[in-house]
Design an enzyme around this catalytic site. Structure first.
Site, PDB file in Angstrom:
ATOM      1  N   TYR A  21      16.135  42.592 -60.127  1.00  0.00           N
ATOM      2  CA  TYR A  21      15.019  42.407 -61.064  1.00  0.00           C
ATOM      3  C   TYR A  21      14.506  43.746 -61.588  1.00  0.00           C
ATOM      4  O   TYR A  21      13.298  43.913 -61.794  1.00  0.00           O
ATOM      5  CB  TYR A  21      13.888  41.595 -60.391  1.00  0.00           C
ATOM      6  CG  TYR A  21      14.436  40.398 -59.658  1.00  0.00           C
ATOM      7  CD1 TYR A  21      14.939  39.312 -60.381  1.00  0.00           C
ATOM      8  CD2 TYR A  21      14.531  40.360 -58.266  1.00  0.00           C
ATOM      9  CE1 TYR A  21      15.507  38.235 -59.725  1.00  0.00           C
ATOM     10  CE2 TYR A  21      15.100  39.281 -57.611  1.00  0.00           C
ATOM     11  CZ  TYR A  21      15.582  38.224 -58.355  1.00  0.00           C
ATOM     12  OH  TYR A  21      16.151  37.162 -57.712  1.00  0.00           O
ATOM     13  N   TYR A 150      12.279  27.970 -56.132  1.00  0.00           N
ATOM     14  CA  TYR A 150      13.227  29.028 -56.479  1.00  0.00           C
ATOM     15  C   TYR A 150      14.571  28.670 -55.856  1.00  0.00           C
ATOM     16  O   TYR A 150      14.643  28.374 -54.660  1.00  0.00           O
ATOM     17  CB  TYR A 150      12.751  30.394 -55.949  1.00  0.00           C
ATOM     18  CG  TYR A 150      13.776  31.465 -56.205  1.00  0.00           C
ATOM     19  CD1 TYR A 150      13.833  32.127 -57.423  1.00  0.00           C
ATOM     20  CD2 TYR A 150      14.740  31.778 -55.248  1.00  0.00           C
ATOM     21  CE1 TYR A 150      14.811  33.074 -57.682  1.00  0.00           C
ATOM     22  CE2 TYR A 150      15.724  32.715 -55.494  1.00  0.00           C
ATOM     23  CZ  TYR A 150      15.755  33.357 -56.714  1.00  0.00           C
ATOM     24  OH  TYR A 150      16.731  34.282 -56.969  1.00  0.00           O
ATOM     25  N   ASP A 247      17.603  22.723 -50.347  1.00  0.00           N
ATOM     26  CA  ASP A 247      18.012  24.125 -50.370  1.00  0.00           C
ATOM     27  C   ASP A 247      17.359  24.794 -49.160  1.00  0.00           C
ATOM     28  O   ASP A 247      16.176  25.116 -49.176  1.00  0.00           O
ATOM     29  CB  ASP A 247      17.549  24.752 -51.693  1.00  0.00           C
ATOM     30  CG  ASP A 247      17.845  26.242 -51.770  1.00  0.00           C
ATOM     31  OD1 ASP A 247      18.179  26.845 -50.730  1.00  0.00           O
ATOM     32  OD2 ASP A 247      17.709  26.809 -52.871  1.00  0.00           O
ATOM     33  N   LYS A 276      21.814  33.210 -46.550  1.00  0.00           N
ATOM     34  CA  LYS A 276      20.960  34.253 -45.969  1.00  0.00           C
ATOM     35  C   LYS A 276      21.236  34.518 -44.484  1.00  0.00           C
ATOM     36  O   LYS A 276      22.112  35.316 -44.168  1.00  0.00           O
ATOM     37  CB  LYS A 276      19.488  33.913 -46.202  1.00  0.00           C
ATOM     38  CG  LYS A 276      19.089  34.021 -47.687  1.00  0.00           C
ATOM     39  CD  LYS A 276      17.609  33.874 -47.842  1.00  0.00           C
ATOM     40  CE  LYS A 276      17.155  33.959 -49.294  1.00  0.00           C
ATOM     41  NZ  LYS A 276      17.077  35.317 -49.810  1.00  0.00           N
TER      42      LYS A 276
HETATM   43  N1  PMP Z   1      17.700  29.445 -52.779  1.00  0.00           N
HETATM   44  C1  PMP Z   1      16.670  29.962 -52.103  1.00  0.00           C
HETATM   45  C2  PMP Z   1      15.627  29.055 -51.504  1.00  0.00           C
HETATM   46  C3  PMP Z   1      16.542  31.358 -51.976  1.00  0.00           C
HETATM   47  O1  PMP Z   1      15.481  31.874 -51.322  1.00  0.00           O
HETATM   48  C4  PMP Z   1      17.543  32.181 -52.539  1.00  0.00           C
HETATM   49  C5  PMP Z   1      17.492  33.692 -52.428  1.00  0.00           C
HETATM   50  N2  PMP Z   1      16.243  34.270 -52.463  1.00  0.00           N
HETATM   51  C6  PMP Z   1      18.611  31.589 -53.215  1.00  0.00           C
HETATM   52  C7  PMP Z   1      18.662  30.214 -53.309  1.00  0.00           C
HETATM   53  C8  PMP Z   1      19.707  32.412 -53.833  1.00  0.00           C
HETATM   54  O2  PMP Z   1      20.507  33.007 -52.864  1.00  0.00           O
HETATM   55  P1  PMP Z   1      21.338  34.324 -53.199  1.00  0.00           P
HETATM   56  O3  PMP Z   1      20.339  35.405 -53.470  1.00  0.00           O
HETATM   57  O4  PMP Z   1      22.163  34.567 -51.965  1.00  0.00           O
HETATM   58  O5  PMP Z   1      22.186  34.020 -54.388  1.00  0.00           O
END
Ligand code: PMP
Length: 426
Positions: A21, A150, A247, A276
């Site tokens: 970002y 997100y 997610d 993650k």
């Molecule tokens: N979904 C959620 C809930 C996340 O927190 C994130 C990363 N912050 C992502 C998807 C995207 O994952 P990545 O950064 O490994 O592409």
């Protein structure tokens, strides 16, 4: 005297390297990290150490340079670092898939290994759309989510991120138009449950899936909501023939106090994404899990395959360290550790409630959040945090932490003191 090698790195970084970002060239000076061990990042210039309250964006749950995880990577490196996954398979990937099926909510049976969280969300969406196409309902191709979420930075995930004030507002005209419910309230309210029922029912004919972050909305605003809403989603999705995607990329692997946030509600989604902390923060890997129903639907279609197959799919190094990270987590009493951190955060952050400008302090599992009534000045906050010996990365109106589970009580207290000081500094 500043180290000339470090000065050169910072200058080259500013000129050539994009950061998350960030503008180009960069406008703020990133800290140069030389090494990391346990919960501490060691900076290159002068060997200053900072307690990491971020777990490298939720991922390094066991801390850095962990001997067990290091051994897993080294052992795998000596055997093979990578082979293609088309037509070939290998023990680390197979064992990882089996572990994920075993520990995830009952009913999730099939695993697609993806190379990042965003890609795992792309795959989840592709699975859902393709499922409906394959069973003869091609009109079901929109997604519904609630505001404040997100899900990543690639195209489809961006379309289900919060459309206002978030990181992807710029693209609102270009992204697929999804259906948004209101943001979920913290506590259970029947009127909000009714709102979810109404909006899902109204759009059911065109909805492939509902996708949400269960219990904690992360990068969209670090908000928590009642797990009871997940049961409402499950019930309405079943009634209306809509798939449900969780997610769990941020919430998975114990962060909220249960292994997966879905367990707070006792709900199995049709599709679930993890990432993650999957690799213990060692390298990039994510996974999309689905039920037999979703996989069968796809497999009965005119095109009976899931057309997705990244070059580094199932990477053996990442799969081996993921297996080791999961085993390490499950071999310890991680619930007690997360509870210990939760108590430390509650106690340590309580004082921040009295700081002028603080509108909310909230804690769940190993997640602590201070919300202000104004945007945090990132550079000024970083200076204050650094003086306190702590690394946090505030965003918008939030100063928050989700430390590694190995963080000792004194370091948890230090993170809290630093966060409160940063809040007080404005
Ligand atoms: N979904 C959620 C809930 C996340 O927190 C994130 C990363 N912050 C992502 C998807 C995207 O994952 P990545 O950064 O490994 O592409």
């Amino acid at each position: 005297m500043p180290d000339p090698r470090v000065q050169e790195l910072v200058e080259l970084d500013r000129r050539h390297v994009w950061h998350p970002y960030g503008p180009m060239p960069g406008r703020t000076e990133p800290l140069v990290v030389e090494s990391a061990s346990g919960v501490r990042l060691r900076l290159a210039d002068g060997g200053e150490e900072l307690v990491d309250g971020m777990s490298s964006w939720w991922s390094a749950i066991h801390g850095y340079n962990h001997p067990v995880l290091n051994d897993a990577v080294r052992g795998q490196l000596d055997r093979m670092s990578h082979v293609m996954f088309g037509g070939l398979t290998h023990e680390p990937a197979v064992r990882l898939a089996k572990r994920l099926v075993d520990i995830s909510p009952e009913g999730l049976e099939h695993v697609f290994l993806a190379d990042s969280g965003s890609v795992s969300v792309e795959v989840a969406i592709k699975m859902c759309l393709q499922h409906w196409r394959s069973v003869g309902r091609p009109a079901k191709q929109r997604l519904l989510t609630w505001r404040g979420g997100y899900h990543g930075d690639t195209w489809q995930p961006m379309s289900v991120c919060d459309p206002d004030g978030g990181m992807h507002e710029l693209w609102s005209g270009a992204l697929p138009k999804q259906v948004f419910a209101d943001a979920p309230p913290a506590q259970y309210e029947e009127s909000y449950a009714d709102h979810l029922r109404e909006v899902i029912t109204r759009h059911a004919d065109e909805l492939a899936a509902v996708i949400v972050e269960p219990v904690v909305q992360g990068a969209g605003g670090m908000r928590f909501h009642s797990p009871a809403y997940l049961r409402v989603l499950r019930e309405v999705c079943d009634e209306q023939d809509v798939l449900l995607v969780f997610d769990e990329i941020a919430t998975g692997f114990g962060r909220t106090g249960t292994l997966f946030a879905a367990e707070h509600a006792g709900v199995t989604p049709d599709v679930m994404c993890v990432g993650k902390a999957l690799t213990g923060g060692y390298m990039t890997m994510a996974a999309t899990l689905c039920t037999a129903r979703v996989a069968d639907g796809i497999s009965r279609g005119e095109v009976p395959v899931l057309a997705h197959g990244p070059t580094f799919m199932g990477n053996p190094l990442a799969a081996a360290v993921s297996c080791a990270s999961i085993d390490l987590l499950l071999a310890q009493d991680w619930q007690t550790e997360v509870k210990r951190i939760e108590s430390g955060l509650r106690e340590g952050l309580a004082a921040a409630s009295d700081v002028p400008g603080v509108v909310d302090v909230r804690v769940l599992g190993a997640i602590g959040v201070i919300q202000l009534d104004h945007q945090v000045d990132g550079a000024a906050a970083t200076d204050v945090l650094r003086r306190e010996g702590v690394w946090l990365r505030p965003f918008r109106d939030l100063i928050y932490t989700m430390p590694p589970y190995i963080t000792g009580d004194e370091d948890v207290a230090r993170i809290c003191r630093a966060a409160a000081a940063a809040a007080a500094a404005g």
